[in-house]
Design a protein around this motif. Structure first.
Motif, PDB file in Angstrom:
ATOM      1  N   GLN A 134       0.850  -1.184   0.000  1.00  0.00           N
ATOM      2  CA  GLN A 134       0.000   0.000   0.000  1.00  0.00           C
ATOM      3  C   GLN A 134       0.895   1.246   0.000  1.00  0.00           C
ATOM      4  OE1 GLN A 134      -3.638   0.387   0.807  1.00  0.00           O
ATOM      5  NE2 GLN A 134      -3.182   2.522   0.413  1.00  0.00           N
ATOM      6  N   ARG A 135       0.598   2.203  -0.879  1.00  0.00           N
ATOM      7  CA  ARG A 135       1.347   3.469  -0.873  1.00  0.00           C
ATOM      8  C   ARG A 135       0.915   4.316   0.326  1.00  0.00           C
ATOM      9  NH1 ARG A 135      -0.828   5.497  -6.003  1.00  0.00           N
ATOM     10  NH2 ARG A 135      -2.195   3.709  -5.789  1.00  0.00           N
ATOM     11  N   THR A 136       1.872   4.929   0.969  1.00  0.00           N
ATOM     12  CA  THR A 136       1.551   5.690   2.177  1.00  0.00           C
ATOM     13  C   THR A 136       2.134   7.103   2.131  1.00  0.00           C
ATOM     14  OG1 THR A 136       3.531   4.988   3.360  1.00  0.00           O
ATOM     15  CG2 THR A 136       1.575   3.600   3.609  1.00  0.00           C
ATOM     16  N   ALA A 137       1.560   7.968   2.945  1.00  0.00           N
ATOM     17  CA  ALA A 137       2.052   9.335   3.077  1.00  0.00           C
ATOM     18  C   ALA A 137       1.765   9.821   4.489  1.00  0.00           C
ATOM     19  CB  ALA A 137       1.363  10.250   2.064  1.00  0.00           C
ATOM     20  N   VAL A 138       2.516  10.822   4.918  1.00  0.00           N
ATOM     21  CA  VAL A 138       2.223  11.477   6.191  1.00  0.00           C
ATOM     22  C   VAL A 138       1.805  12.915   5.895  1.00  0.00           C
ATOM     23  CG1 VAL A 138       3.173  12.292   8.385  1.00  0.00           C
ATOM     24  CG2 VAL A 138       3.808  10.027   7.516  1.00  0.00           C
ATOM     25  N   ILE A 139       0.664  13.301   6.466  1.00  0.00           N
ATOM     26  CA  ILE A 139       0.187  14.679   6.342  1.00  0.00           C
ATOM     27  C   ILE A 139       0.672  15.437   7.574  1.00  0.00           C
ATOM     28  CG2 ILE A 139      -1.850  16.171   6.214  1.00  0.00           C
ATOM     29  CD1 ILE A 139      -3.366  13.733   5.020  1.00  0.00           C
ATOM     30  N   VAL A 181      -7.992  16.380   3.195  1.00  0.00           N
ATOM     31  CA  VAL A 181      -6.841  15.927   2.414  1.00  0.00           C
ATOM     32  C   VAL A 181      -6.700  14.406   2.553  1.00  0.00           C
ATOM     33  CG1 VAL A 181      -4.344  16.118   2.107  1.00  0.00           C
ATOM     34  CG2 VAL A 181      -5.668  18.143   2.748  1.00  0.00           C
ATOM     35  N   GLN A 182      -6.840  13.940   3.789  1.00  0.00           N
ATOM     36  CA  GLN A 182      -6.704  12.505   4.050  1.00  0.00           C
ATOM     37  C   GLN A 182      -7.751  11.681   3.286  1.00  0.00           C
ATOM     38  OE1 GLN A 182      -7.655  11.338   8.093  1.00  0.00           O
ATOM     39  NE2 GLN A 182      -5.959   9.891   8.137  1.00  0.00           N
ATOM     40  N   GLY A 233      -6.332   5.781  -3.325  1.00  0.00           N
ATOM     41  CA  GLY A 233      -5.537   4.627  -2.907  1.00  0.00           C
ATOM     42  C   GLY A 233      -4.255   4.978  -2.175  1.00  0.00           C
ATOM     43  N   LEU A 234      -4.158   6.206  -1.696  1.00  0.00           N
ATOM     44  CA  LEU A 234      -2.979   6.605  -0.926  1.00  0.00           C
ATOM     45  C   LEU A 234      -3.370   6.652   0.542  1.00  0.00           C
ATOM     46  CD1 LEU A 234      -0.028   7.692  -0.863  1.00  0.00           C
ATOM     47  CD2 LEU A 234      -0.966   9.982  -1.203  1.00  0.00           C
ATOM     48  N   SER A 235      -2.748   5.806   1.343  1.00  0.00           N
ATOM     49  CA  SER A 235      -3.099   5.737   2.752  1.00  0.00           C
ATOM     50  C   SER A 235      -2.294   6.782   3.524  1.00  0.00           C
ATOM     51  CB  SER A 235      -2.799   4.327   3.261  1.00  0.00           C
ATOM     52  OG  SER A 235      -2.826   4.315   4.657  1.00  0.00           O
ATOM     53  N   ALA A 236      -2.956   7.847   3.920  1.00  0.00           N
ATOM     54  CA  ALA A 236      -2.245   8.966   4.542  1.00  0.00           C
ATOM     55  C   ALA A 236      -2.589   9.058   6.023  1.00  0.00           C
ATOM     56  CB  ALA A 236      -2.601  10.265   3.840  1.00  0.00           C
ATOM     57  N   SER A 237      -1.555   9.142   6.851  1.00  0.00           N
ATOM     58  CA  SER A 237      -1.796   9.371   8.275  1.00  0.00           C
ATOM     59  C   SER A 237      -1.495  10.833   8.588  1.00  0.00           C
ATOM     60  CB  SER A 237      -0.912   8.452   9.106  1.00  0.00           C
ATOM     61  OG  SER A 237       0.442   8.657   8.755  1.00  0.00           O
ATOM     62  N   ALA A 270       1.739  15.109  13.987  1.00  0.00           N
ATOM     63  CA  ALA A 270       2.387  16.337  14.441  1.00  0.00           C
ATOM     64  C   ALA A 270       3.788  16.031  14.960  1.00  0.00           C
ATOM     65  CB  ALA A 270       1.544  16.983  15.542  1.00  0.00           C
ATOM     66  N   ASP A 271       4.225  14.779  14.763  1.00  0.00           N
ATOM     67  CA  ASP A 271       5.503  14.339  15.311  1.00  0.00           C
ATOM     68  C   ASP A 271       6.599  14.396  14.232  1.00  0.00           C
ATOM     69  OD1 ASP A 271       7.660  12.989  16.326  1.00  0.00           O
ATOM     70  OD2 ASP A 271       6.527  11.227  16.997  1.00  0.00           O
ATOM     71  N   PRO A 272       7.615  15.241  14.418  1.00  0.00           N
ATOM     72  CA  PRO A 272       8.669  15.365  13.411  1.00  0.00           C
ATOM     73  C   PRO A 272       9.361  14.033  13.110  1.00  0.00           C
ATOM     74  CG  PRO A 272       8.938  17.038  15.124  1.00  0.00           C
ATOM     75  CD  PRO A 272       7.835  16.135  15.567  1.00  0.00           C
ATOM     76  N   GLU A 273       9.434  13.143  14.099  1.00  0.00           N
ATOM     77  CA  GLU A 273      10.088  11.842  13.859  1.00  0.00           C
ATOM     78  C   GLU A 273       9.286  11.005  12.868  1.00  0.00           C
ATOM     79  OE1 GLU A 273      13.102  11.121  14.615  1.00  0.00           O
ATOM     80  OE2 GLU A 273      13.110  13.135  15.502  1.00  0.00           O
ATOM     81  N   VAL A 274       7.965  11.070  12.978  1.00  0.00           N
ATOM     82  CA  VAL A 274       7.110  10.335  12.039  1.00  0.00           C
ATOM     83  C   VAL A 274       7.289  10.911  10.630  1.00  0.00           C
ATOM     84  CG1 VAL A 274       4.700   9.828  11.442  1.00  0.00           C
ATOM     85  CG2 VAL A 274       5.463   9.690  13.826  1.00  0.00           C
ATOM     86  N   VAL A 275       7.387  12.223  10.548  1.00  0.00           N
ATOM     87  CA  VAL A 275       7.577  12.874   9.250  1.00  0.00           C
ATOM     88  C   VAL A 275       8.924  12.458   8.647  1.00  0.00           C
ATOM     89  CG1 VAL A 275       7.885  15.125   8.122  1.00  0.00           C
ATOM     90  CG2 VAL A 275       6.047  14.790   9.791  1.00  0.00           C
ATOM     91  N   ARG A 276       9.966  12.370   9.484  1.00  0.00           N
ATOM     92  CA  ARG A 276      11.295  11.981   8.984  1.00  0.00           C
ATOM     93  C   ARG A 276      11.297  10.581   8.367  1.00  0.00           C
ATOM     94  NH1 ARG A 276      13.084  15.092  13.561  1.00  0.00           N
ATOM     95  NH2 ARG A 276      14.430  16.771  12.817  1.00  0.00           N
ATOM     96  N   ARG A 277      10.417   9.702   8.864  1.00  0.00           N
ATOM     97  CA  ARG A 277      10.392   8.324   8.362  1.00  0.00           C
ATOM     98  C   ARG A 277       9.404   8.121   7.206  1.00  0.00           C
ATOM     99  NH1 ARG A 277      10.220   7.168  13.999  1.00  0.00           N
ATOM    100  NH2 ARG A 277       8.004   6.701  13.798  1.00  0.00           N
ATOM    101  N   ALA A 278       8.719   9.197   6.789  1.00  0.00           N
ATOM    102  CA  ALA A 278       7.623   9.040   5.812  1.00  0.00           C
ATOM    103  C   ALA A 278       8.133   8.673   4.416  1.00  0.00           C
ATOM    104  CB  ALA A 278       6.814  10.333   5.741  1.00  0.00           C
TER     105      ALA A 278
END
Lengths: 209, 259
Positions: free
Chosen positions: A3-8, A19-20, A27-31, A34-42
């Motif tokens: 599944q393709r994913t993204a972080v908003i 947007v989500q 078909g883009l699963s977006a979470s 507000a956590d910069p660490e989650v954004v860094r791993r996106a």
């Protein structure tokens, strides 16, 4: 296929669920995070925004999100900015006289009209004329319109970073980009079928153009 | 060039569609989610839900309706009816509404407009005004006054003065709803719409009275409106959204024609 994913990126900038939901539709699963660490791993990042430049920059800086966003852009991850997300990616905004992230050189200025019949904000559907091809803009045809709502508009310094123009009294840049960063002044998530197509193209984009 | 917008308004009572005739009688006409999806696919530019649920304990049904619609309809979604506080506005935004319409509660307490503008952004606050023509007087110099409670209660407030005050307080858009024209299908109140559209810098949505496609042409040209709101002329199948847009386009009104 995975599944393709993204972080908003969530920085208090409004209606992120729309947007989500639009991402889910293509078909883009977006979470939303507000956590910069989650954004860094996106795998991909969406940088949306509705609101004012001043408060948006305060939230971005307070959370360390500005730095995280710069890092992911340097790392080559595909990033899509929307509306205020585009605006605060330039150097400076007249709105709140605010220094902004400086991802692209340029400034954001207020619409000023002598004609009272031109309403501010620029609100509604308007044509987006592609001036330079880009994988994300593929399939947009002359006459295709997107939904806008903004009182300020971007003025990027480098014309090579402008991918589309829209006319409101005169032309302004409605899509800009550099390498793996792309941003729209309009709201693809509120722009019907053509907006969904753009989000779908983003979901498949490898960050090169 | 910016297009004019065609907006459909769906009145919702207890989670079901209702059409009000001059705000007094209402009857059910179906499922709001299904209707919203149908209009969206036919080229509608924007959707308004007006919650006319009477009892306060049933108001949460509206949040479910908004949520279900927002999952399937990817155009701006505006919600109004009974919004009295920033909390009401925020709940609806979280459910998926883009814009919030305030009406009676703002007349009774104008600070509601500035509080909501502060909380969710000026561009997302729509000031909806129900207006009746009256004799010009010292207190009502424009000849139009604001009414509330679905048109039943005159407020002794000049419509022009209220529009200007609403803009100053941070409304991002105005709905000009003529109670005199509403339900008549004899055309929008052009004089009122043009007067207010020329007085403010924010976009103006004309409402009340649409019966034929030419009425829409008139209000978007002579009436100077930025958007036209329709209800019964599309709800009962007399016209489709795409027919109306084609008619407007053919008469020189700039509309979004590909969807």
């Amino acid at each position: 296929m995975n599944q393709r994913t993204a972080v908003i990126i969530d920085y208090d900038a409004g209606n992120l669920k729309s947007v989500q939901r639009a991402c889910a539709e293509v078909g883009l699963s977006a979470s939303i995070s507000a956590d910069p660490e989650v954004v860094r791993r996106a795998e991909r990042v969406i940088f949306p925004g509705v609101g004012a430049a001043g408060s948006a920059m305060r939230s971005m800086t307070r959370a360390g999100m500005g730095e995280a966003l710069k890092e992911v852009i340097r790392s080559g991850v595909p990033v899509l900015g929307i509306c205020l997300g585009l605006q605060i990616s330039l150097d400076y905004s007249e709105e709140d006289d605010q220094a902004t992230l400086g991802l692209l050189p340029g400034r954001v200025v207020r619409f000023r009209f002598d004609k009272p019949e031109l309403k501010i904000p620029h609100m509604g559907w308007n044509e987006v004329r592609v001036t330079k091809p880009h994988p994300i803009l593929e399939g947009i045809e002359p006459g295709d319109e997107f939904y806008f709502v903004h009182g300020y508009y971007p003025e990027p310094e480098q014309t090579g970073q402008v991918y589309a123009l829209t006319e409101y009294e005169s032309d302004f840049a409605s899509a800009v980009g550099q390498d793996n960063y792309f941003a729209t002044q309009f709201h693809p998530e509120k722009s019907g079928r053509v907006g969904l197509r753009l989000l779908s193209a983003f979901s498949e984009w490898n960050g090169r153009c | 060039m910016l297009s004019k917008r065609l907006i459909a308004c769906l009145d919702v009572r207890d989670g079901k569609l209702a059409k009000s005739i001059r705000f007094v009688d209402t009857r059910d006409i179906g499922d709001p989610v299904e209707k919203a999806r149908e209009y969206y696919l036919d080229g509608l530019d924007e959707l308004v839900f007006y919650d006319i649920t009477a009892s306060s304990d049933k108001r949460n049904i509206m949040l479910d309706v908004v949520e279900a619609v927002a999952e399937q309809v990817f155009i701006p979604l505006s919600v109004g009816g009974g919004i009295r506080s920033v909390a009401d506005a925020t709940d609806l935004r979280l459910a998926g509404a883009e814009k919030i319409n305030v009406n009676s509660a703002a007349v009774q307490r104008p600070a509601l407009i500035s509080e909501c503008a502060e909380a969710i952004g000026s561009q997302n606050i729509v000031l909806s005004m129900d207006i009746r023509a009256v004799d010009v007087s010292e207190t009502c110099q424009s000849g139009y006054q604001i009414v509330i409670n679905g048109g039943r209660t005159p407020m002794g407030l000049d419509a022009l003065a209220w529009a200007l005050q609403g803009e100053r307080l941070g409304a991002g858009e105005l709905v000009i709803n003529s109670i005199d024209a509403d339900g008549t299908q004899k055309g929008y109140e052009l004089k009122l719409t043009a007067m207010l559209a020329e007085a403010v810098r924010i976009p103006v949505i004309a409402s009340g009275g649409a019966g034929t496609p030419d009425h829409l042409v008139d209000v978007l040209t002579q009436g100077k409106a930025d958007a036209a709101l329709v209800a019964s002329m599309v709800h009962y199948g007399a016209y489709t959204i795409s027919e109306l847009k084609q008619h407007l386009h053919a008469h020189g009104v700039k509309m979004r024609m590909s969807w």
